[in-house]
Design a protein around this motif. Structure first.
Motif, PDB file in Angstrom:
ATOM      1  N   ASP A  31      -0.767   4.097  15.657  1.00  0.00           N
ATOM      2  CA  ASP A  31      -1.446   5.618  15.028  1.00  0.00           C
ATOM      3  C   ASP A  31      -0.416   5.719  14.529  1.00  0.00           C
ATOM      4  OD1 ASP A  31      -4.125   5.374  16.361  1.00  0.00           O
ATOM      5  OD2 ASP A  31      -3.249   3.874  18.023  1.00  0.00           O
ATOM      6  N   HIS A  32       0.345   5.741  15.305  1.00  0.00           N
ATOM      7  CA  HIS A  32       2.363   6.163  15.159  1.00  0.00           C
ATOM      8  C   HIS A  32       3.620   5.704  14.310  1.00  0.00           C
ATOM      9  CE1 HIS A  32       0.269  10.008  15.850  1.00  0.00           C
ATOM     10  NE2 HIS A  32       0.424   9.772  16.840  1.00  0.00           N
ATOM     11  N   THR A  33       3.843   5.491  13.154  1.00  0.00           N
ATOM     12  CA  THR A  33       5.290   4.859  13.507  1.00  0.00           C
ATOM     13  C   THR A  33       6.491   6.076  12.973  1.00  0.00           C
ATOM     14  OG1 THR A  33       4.397   3.054  12.234  1.00  0.00           O
ATOM     15  CG2 THR A  33       6.482   3.898  11.830  1.00  0.00           C
ATOM     16  N   LEU A  34       7.724   4.969  14.102  1.00  0.00           N
ATOM     17  CA  LEU A  34       9.001   6.180  14.195  1.00  0.00           C
ATOM     18  C   LEU A  34      10.206   5.420  14.214  1.00  0.00           C
ATOM     19  CD1 LEU A  34       7.372   6.947  16.805  1.00  0.00           C
ATOM     20  CD2 LEU A  34       8.409   8.499  16.722  1.00  0.00           C
ATOM     21  N   VAL A  35      11.292   5.743  13.072  1.00  0.00           N
ATOM     22  CA  VAL A  35      11.483   5.032  12.492  1.00  0.00           C
ATOM     23  C   VAL A  35      13.495   5.677  13.195  1.00  0.00           C
ATOM     24  CG1 VAL A  35      13.315   3.865  10.822  1.00  0.00           C
ATOM     25  CG2 VAL A  35      11.043   3.840  10.358  1.00  0.00           C
ATOM     26  N   VAL A  36      14.219   4.998  13.457  1.00  0.00           N
ATOM     27  CA  VAL A  36      15.449   5.210  14.474  1.00  0.00           C
ATOM     28  C   VAL A  36      17.225   4.744  13.233  1.00  0.00           C
ATOM     29  CG1 VAL A  36      15.921   4.412  15.782  1.00  0.00           C
ATOM     30  CG2 VAL A  36      17.054   6.806  15.793  1.00  0.00           C
ATOM     31  N   ASP A  37      17.975   5.324  12.963  1.00  0.00           N
ATOM     32  CA  ASP A  37      19.325   4.506  12.160  1.00  0.00           C
ATOM     33  C   ASP A  37      20.196   4.907  13.167  1.00  0.00           C
ATOM     34  OD1 ASP A  37      20.248   6.644  12.085  1.00  0.00           O
ATOM     35  OD2 ASP A  37      20.072   7.265   9.875  1.00  0.00           O
ATOM     36  N   PHE A  38      21.743   3.568  12.967  1.00  0.00           N
ATOM     37  CA  PHE A  38      22.808   4.038  14.122  1.00  0.00           C
ATOM     38  C   PHE A  38      23.493   5.279  14.340  1.00  0.00           C
ATOM     39  CE2 PHE A  38      23.496  -0.373  11.575  1.00  0.00           C
ATOM     40  CZ  PHE A  38      23.502  -1.112  12.407  1.00  0.00           C
ATOM     41  N   LYS A  39      23.460   6.472  12.952  1.00  0.00           N
ATOM     42  CA  LYS A  39      23.756   7.565  14.001  1.00  0.00           C
ATOM     43  C   LYS A  39      22.355   8.583  15.102  1.00  0.00           C
ATOM     44  CE  LYS A  39      24.496   9.815   9.632  1.00  0.00           C
ATOM     45  NZ  LYS A  39      25.121  10.634   9.081  1.00  0.00           N
ATOM     46  N   GLY A  40      21.778   8.181  14.715  1.00  0.00           N
ATOM     47  CA  GLY A  40      20.889   8.825  15.643  1.00  0.00           C
ATOM     48  C   GLY A  40      20.413   7.853  16.365  1.00  0.00           C
TER      49      GLY A  40
END
Length: 530
Positions: free
Chosen positions: A178-187
């Motif tokens: 239903d949903h996709t979320l992506v995060v990186d090192f800084k976040g």
């Protein structure tokens, strides 16, 4: 709000590792602060990045139908990017280039929105990557026997290809994302700092590959938090499997920290700012209002009602193969909104067949006590005994035994289970109890023939310490009813070993039970593999 530009990067990233999906859960849980003021709303709106919808496959699994109670299950894909672009190299080292999604968790939120299970997918799992969209609008051909994390690099987009990974997960699981979320090192670093640090446990000193950690319990944030969830070498067998266990423990601790602080503005505003800066999301979550509404729907999930499980796996050379029929059973359970032991969250009833004792008879599980269900027809007095708080300790030195036992106890109707830290080795199992809990202890002892019963004034509730007589081989015997299933083809399996569509297990498959970690497990328990 800006759409992510997806221009192909000139060169492929060279083996850079570990995407951080963990901060995405915090973002999903706390971004509800977004609507507190128009000025703040606009600030958060500018923070959010969405990925283009054109890359999402047109042929997809159907959306889950609402439950009779009115709620609807939701599947959220939490990914991470280990890109070193945009200043991320200061935290992860290395050069700029295409990022990988080396951490992926499919979070299934049950229809009651009070329970959830997160499925970790190993980065090296060999899967089929379906057709995915490139920057010029063309679509690739289906590719089999590919590493899971390679889907994120298809097209060499500067910010990765989350749509391709979403398509791959839907192909693997048969579940609609239903949903996709992506995060990186800084976040990720910013989120951990915004909550004032996260409690972790380091199994041993680490001084390898630029990561320096000291053994023991501690609170980490920023760079230290990134190092903790990235660390692999010098812990256990240095595999990604052990690292996923520590990441699951970290995510549990992060959720607990947010819940303990509460959802006041002092906590939410800085956290919402940090979370939205870190996120790339699907178009349907592409505004502070939509994120806030979504987060609000998750706030009733307690830590004790969250479980993590790693996709049933085995090593295949340097890669990871999916174990069947266990994996198909797992997807079938989630597609039917069932818990890992086959129960429904709205009524607590189960459809997993059980070996019910004859009237007046005691259950007779094998030596582990990780027994099949004893039946749901319990009287009110028995219900009170099953509601007694039980703490489980592992003194058998059999990795994951406490977690598997807790899962089996829940299958037997127990509701208040805490997993404690491992204790010094014992040969036999011990059940300690507060004087007022004698009846509950005796009820529990029915599942553990031969266990020592001991009254203890300093015990709150009932404490189950598993001895070496509850070792792994006997646990698997109990879970399979009459003995270990060496064929790997359990109930509901087709001839090829995969589970039939809609099949539910007659017992908890070992590929699920062996890889389950309840979110309220002690921080220092079961953190390494090998």
């Amino acid at each position: 709000m800006t759409d992510a530009t997806q221009d192909a990067a000139p060169t492929r990233s060279r083996g850079r590792r570990i995407a951080r999906a963990l901060g995405a859960t915090a973002a999903a849980l706390v971004v509800a602060a977004a609507g507190t003021g128009a000025w703040y709303y606009q600030r958060l709106d500018r923070n959010i990045t969405t990925f283009a919808p054109e890359g999402i496959a047109s042929s997809r699994p159907p959306a889950a139908t609402p439950a009779p109670t009115g709620g609807r299950p939701v599947n959220i894909l939490l990914l991470g990017s280990d890109t070193r672009d945009d200043g991320n190299n200061s935290l992860g080292g290395g050069d700029a280039g295409v990022g990988h999604s080396d951490t992926a968790i499919l979070l299934h939120v049950y229809a009651d929105h009070k329970h959830a299970v997160g499925v970790s997918i190993p980065r090296d799992t060999l899967v089929t990557v379906p057709p995915c969209r490139l920057a010029d609008g063309r679509w690739t051909s289906e590719r089999t026997n590919q590493m899971f994390n390679s889907a994120f690099t298809v097209g060499e987009f500067e910010n990765g290809n989350p749509a391709c990974t979403q398509n791959t997960v839907e192909t693997l699981t048969g579940l609609r994302v239903d949903h996709t979320l992506v995060v990186d090192f800084k976040g990720f670093a910013a989120i951990t700092s915004a909550v004032g640090g996260v409690d972790v446990c380091v199994p041993n000193d680490v001084d390898s590959h630029g990561i320096h950690l000291t053994q023991g319990r501690q609170t980490v944030s920023g760079q230290q938090a990134v190092d903790y969830v990235r660390a692999r070498y010098g812990l256990g067998d240095s595999s990604d499997i052990g690292r996923m266990r520590r990441q699951q423990a970290f995510m549990s601790s992060l959720i607990k920290k947010v819940q303990d602080q509460g959802f006041g503005l002092t906590t939410l505003l800085p956290l919402a700012d940090a979370a939205t800066k870190s996120l790339t999301v699907d178009p349907e979550l592409g505004s502070p209002y939509k994120l806030a509404e979504f987060a609000q729907s998750l706030q009733d999930i307690q830590l004790s009602d969250i479980q993590f499980v790693t996709l049933p796996w085995r090593f295949q050379g340097a890669r990871v193969a999916v174990v069947e029929p266990d994996a198909s059973i797992l997807w079938n359970l989630l597609s039917q909104d069932r818990t890992l032991d086959g129960r429904t969250t709205d009524t607590g009833t189960g459809t997993v067949p059980s070996t019910s004792p004859s009237p007046g008879a005691s259950p007779s599980p094998s030596a582990t006590g990780s027994a099949t269900a004893t039946g749901s027809a319990t009287g009110s007095s028995d219900r009170a005994l099953l509601d007694a708080p039980v703490t489980v300790h592992n003194a058998a030195k059999s990795g994951g035994l406490a977690g598997r036992t807790a899962l089996a106890l829940r299958g037997n109707g127990y509701t208040d289970i805490t997993i404690g830290a491992d204790t010094p080795t014992r040969r036999t199992t011990l059940i300690e109890y507060a004087p007022s809990r004698r009846a509950a202890a005796e009820r529990l002892a029915q599942l553990y023939p031969g266990a020592e019963l001991r009254s203890a004034a300093d015990v709150d509730g009932v404490v189950l310490t598993l001895g070496q007589d509850r070792a792994l081989a006997d646990t698997l015997d109990a879970l399979n009813g009459t003995g270990t299933d060496t064929t790997g083809a359990g109930a509901g399996a087709d001839a090829d070993g995969s589970a039939s569509p809609g099949a539910l297990p007659s017992s908890i498959p070992s590929g699920i039970a062996d890889n389950t970690r309840p979110a309220d497990t002690d921080l220092c328990d079961d953190l390494s593999f090998g």
